[in-house]
Design a protein around this motif. Structure first.
Motif, PDB file in Angstrom:
ATOM      1  N   GLU A  77       8.503  44.709 -48.356  1.00 17.28           N
ATOM      2  CA  GLU A  77       7.268  43.998 -48.020  1.00 17.28           C
ATOM      3  C   GLU A  77       7.072  42.792 -48.922  1.00 17.28           C
ATOM      4  N   ASN A  81       6.835  39.005 -47.530  1.00 22.25           N
ATOM      5  CA  ASN A  81       5.677  38.175 -47.859  1.00 22.25           C
ATOM      6  C   ASN A  81       6.092  36.898 -48.582  1.00 22.25           C
ATOM      7  N   TYR A  82       7.209  36.922 -49.301  1.00 19.10           N
ATOM      8  CA  TYR A  82       7.704  35.717 -49.949  1.00 19.10           C
ATOM      9  C   TYR A  82       8.299  34.750 -48.924  1.00 19.10           C
ATOM     10  N   TRP A  84       7.719  34.800 -45.464  1.00 21.60           N
ATOM     11  CA  TRP A  84       6.637  34.416 -44.552  1.00 21.60           C
ATOM     12  C   TRP A  84       5.300  34.714 -45.232  1.00 21.60           C
ATOM     13  N   PRO A  85       4.783  33.792 -46.025  1.00 21.70           N
ATOM     14  CA  PRO A  85       3.605  34.100 -46.826  1.00 21.70           C
ATOM     15  C   PRO A  85       2.315  34.306 -46.037  1.00 21.70           C
ATOM     16  N   TYR A  86       2.264  33.871 -44.792  1.00 27.61           N
ATOM     17  CA  TYR A  86       0.997  34.004 -44.049  1.00 27.61           C
ATOM     18  C   TYR A  86       1.168  34.809 -42.823  1.00 27.61           C
TER      19      TYR A  86
END
Length: 86
Positions: A77, A81-82, A84-86
């Motif tokens: 995860e 998140n790194y 695709w940060p949004y």
């Protein structure tokens, strides 16, 4: 047809729980738990954008075999998140 089958499934599920054939806690799901953290490092706190979020896990003595699985999922995860940060 699908709605009919779903209704039949829910009625049968209700009967199984009501007759105590299947325990109700078998159907409990985990849910998000909101925590507010106070950071010691003021410089780091100012670098974080407003509304920053994260994921954490609490490891206990029970079900120790699942700890490594949860650690891998937390790492995956973090990587996603790194990328695709949004």
């Amino acid at each position: 047809m699908i709605i009919f089958l779903l209704n039949v499934y829910l009625v049968l599920l209700f009967l199984l729980v009501w007759l105590k054939i299947v325990p109700f806690n078998l159907f409990w799901k985990t849910s998000p738990f909101v925590v507010r953290l106070a950071l010691d490092d003021a410089a780091l706190a100012h670098k974080l954008p407003a509304g920053s979020a994260g994921t954490a896990a609490i490891f206990t003595e029970h079900v120790k075999g699942s700890h490594i699985i949860r650690q891998v999922l937390l790492r995956q995860e973090a990587i996603v998140n790194y990328v695709w940060p949004y």
